[in-house]
Design a protein around this motif. Structure first.
Motif, PDB file in Angstrom:
ATOM      1  N   UNK A   1       9.178 -12.559 -52.220  1.00  0.00           N
ATOM      2  CA  UNK A   1       7.819 -12.035 -52.087  1.00  0.00           C
ATOM      3  C   UNK A   1       7.747 -10.556 -52.449  1.00  0.00           C
ATOM      4  N   UNK A   2       8.774  -9.791 -52.083  1.00  0.00           N
ATOM      5  CA  UNK A   2       8.695  -8.334 -52.175  1.00  0.00           C
ATOM      6  C   UNK A   2       9.436  -7.744 -53.369  1.00  0.00           C
ATOM      7  N   UNK A   3      10.077  -8.556 -54.197  1.00  0.00           N
ATOM      8  CA  UNK A   3      10.831  -8.026 -55.333  1.00  0.00           C
ATOM      9  C   UNK A   3      10.061  -8.225 -56.625  1.00  0.00           C
TER      10      UNK A   3
ATOM     11  N   UNK B   1      13.703  -1.305 -53.502  1.00  0.00           N
ATOM     12  CA  UNK B   1      14.873  -1.766 -52.761  1.00  0.00           C
ATOM     13  C   UNK B   1      14.657  -1.670 -51.254  1.00  0.00           C
ATOM     14  N   UNK B   2      14.009  -0.607 -50.808  1.00  0.00           N
ATOM     15  CA  UNK B   2      13.819  -0.438 -49.366  1.00  0.00           C
ATOM     16  C   UNK B   2      12.921  -1.522 -48.769  1.00  0.00           C
ATOM     17  N   UNK B   3      12.071  -2.120 -49.598  1.00  0.00           N
ATOM     18  CA  UNK B   3      11.212  -3.194 -49.104  1.00  0.00           C
ATOM     19  C   UNK B   3      12.009  -4.435 -48.737  1.00  0.00           C
ATOM     20  N   UNK B   4      13.206  -4.577 -49.307  1.00  0.00           N
ATOM     21  CA  UNK B   4      14.064  -5.715 -48.976  1.00  0.00           C
ATOM     22  C   UNK B   4      15.173  -5.323 -48.016  1.00  0.00           C
TER      23      UNK B   4
ATOM     24  N   UNK C   1       1.698   1.098 -48.851  1.00  0.00           N
ATOM     25  CA  UNK C   1       2.485   2.322 -49.046  1.00  0.00           C
ATOM     26  C   UNK C   1       3.215   2.326 -50.393  1.00  0.00           C
ATOM     27  N   UNK C   2       2.964   1.313 -51.212  1.00  0.00           N
ATOM     28  CA  UNK C   2       3.525   1.294 -52.556  1.00  0.00           C
ATOM     29  C   UNK C   2       4.991   0.933 -52.634  1.00  0.00           C
ATOM     30  N   UNK C   3       5.464   0.096 -51.722  1.00  0.00           N
ATOM     31  CA  UNK C   3       6.882  -0.268 -51.704  1.00  0.00           C
ATOM     32  C   UNK C   3       7.171  -1.626 -52.323  1.00  0.00           C
TER      33      UNK C   3
ATOM     34  N   UNK D   1       3.694 -12.168 -44.643  1.00  0.00           N
ATOM     35  CA  UNK D   1       2.364 -11.655 -44.984  1.00  0.00           C
ATOM     36  C   UNK D   1       2.122 -10.251 -44.443  1.00  0.00           C
ATOM     37  N   UNK D   2       2.427  -9.965 -43.167  1.00  0.00           N
ATOM     38  CA  UNK D   2       2.272  -8.575 -42.697  1.00  0.00           C
ATOM     39  C   UNK D   2       3.122  -7.580 -43.482  1.00  0.00           C
ATOM     40  N   UNK D   3       4.353  -7.964 -43.826  1.00  0.00           N
ATOM     41  CA  UNK D   3       5.203  -7.059 -44.593  1.00  0.00           C
ATOM     42  C   UNK D   3       4.638  -6.822 -45.991  1.00  0.00           C
ATOM     43  N   UNK D   4       4.129  -7.870 -46.599  1.00  0.00           N
ATOM     44  CA  UNK D   4       3.550  -7.722 -47.932  1.00  0.00           C
ATOM     45  C   UNK D   4       2.355  -6.772 -47.904  1.00  0.00           C
TER      46      UNK D   4
END
Length: 296
Positions: A235-237, A158-161, A152-154, A143-146
């Motif tokens: 979650x992030x892809x 790819x960098x988000x993973x 910041x629009x990530x 949740x904090x990462x999301x």
């Protein structure tokens, strides 16, 4: 003399026979136990491969492996019409895992060397933090990462993973290499320093060549850990950056409201093949890396 020697000889032969029997039983138990463990570990893979080649109409059939065989499940697994972007997901996983492994090794080698060979204040505290990070549950930071990457629009990048993967793989890299560097004899580095090498030169010319098996083994472990990651990627892809683990979980079948078991197993077989080939090709280096430093 002969009457005394005969009983002694008989007892010796009997003792050797008993010892040989016990040794044979011990060997038999070892082989049987190893066979049971291997069968237990390989049964899920056997079931996956059988289902991958099984005709959809016989998904849960108990007939032998060689019956109702078809390649259609692999075609379905790569079918773009059904939304199964397995080819793109394989490329994404390969890219993310490779970058994660390279970055983790780049930082992990120097960190492990410092923790194993150098004396500085807070050394054991740093090692404790590394061990603690390796046991930290990933679900606690989803949740904090999301929220952070969303600001910041990530999200979907790819960098988000890659960055979260590095944070999980790096402690494994540091801990594994630290154990190896600790067992490496100090005399090798001291001899190089006496011969005129600086500490950086001794590290580059002496330590790193000797540490190559351990580094190679750590790289494979880091790559497999990143390849198998699911939670963060789910979650992030997005559709363009999803990995194979996410792609398989979101598989679509040719019929609505029906789980495509055979296609999922076909995709699982395709995803497993690179890891199996990697381990089989480099198994000697892996064993050498795992046993490196065991004997000074």
């Amino acid at each position: 003399m002969s009457t005394v020697a005969t009983p002694v000889s008989s007892r010796t032969v009997a003792a050797k026979s008993v010892a040989r029997t016990r040794e044979n039983w011990a060997t038999t138990r070892t082989y049987v136990s190893a066979a049971l463990i291997v069968i237990w570990c390989l049964l899920p893979f056997y079931w996956m491969i059988v289902t991958a080649f099984r005709d959809v109409g016989y998904t849960f059939d108990s007939t032998p492996f060689f019956t109702h065989v078809t390649w259609d499940n692999f075609t379905t697994a790569f079918s773009a019409e059904l939304g199964n972007h397995l080819g793109r997901a394989l490329a994404n996983s390969l890219f993310i895992s490779s970058v994660t492994t390279v970055v983790a090794l780049l930082f992990g080698v120097f960190a492990a060397y410092a923790l194993a060979r150098l004396n500085f204040r807070g050394k054991f505290l740093v090692l404790g933090v590394v061990l603690g990070a390796s046991m930290f549950p990933g679900v606690a930071i989803v949740t904090p990462l999301f929220q952070l990457f969303g600001d910041i629009g990530w999200i979907g990048s790819y960098q988000a993973m890659i960055i979260p993967n590095i944070s999980f793989v790096l402690p494994l890299t540091v801990y594994t290499l630290t154990s190896f560097f600790r067992e490496m004899p100090w005399e090798l580095e001291e001899s190089a320093r006496i011969d005129g090498c600086t500490q950086a030169q001794a590290f580059r010319k002496i330590i790193m060549p000797l540490a190559a098996p351990a580094v190679f083994t750590t790289a494979i472990l880091a790559f497999i850990a990143s390849w198998n990651e699911y939670l963060i990627a789910s979650i992030l892809s997005n559709d363009a950056t999803q990995t194979v683990t996410v792609a398989i979980a979101r598989f679509a079948g040719s019929q609505p409201h029906q789980e495509p078991y055979t296609a999922v197993m076909a995709a699982g077989t395709v995803v497993t093949i690179p890891l199996v080939i990697l381990v089989l090709v480099f198994q000697r280096k892996i064993v050498a890396g795992l046993t490196a430093g065991a004997v000074k």
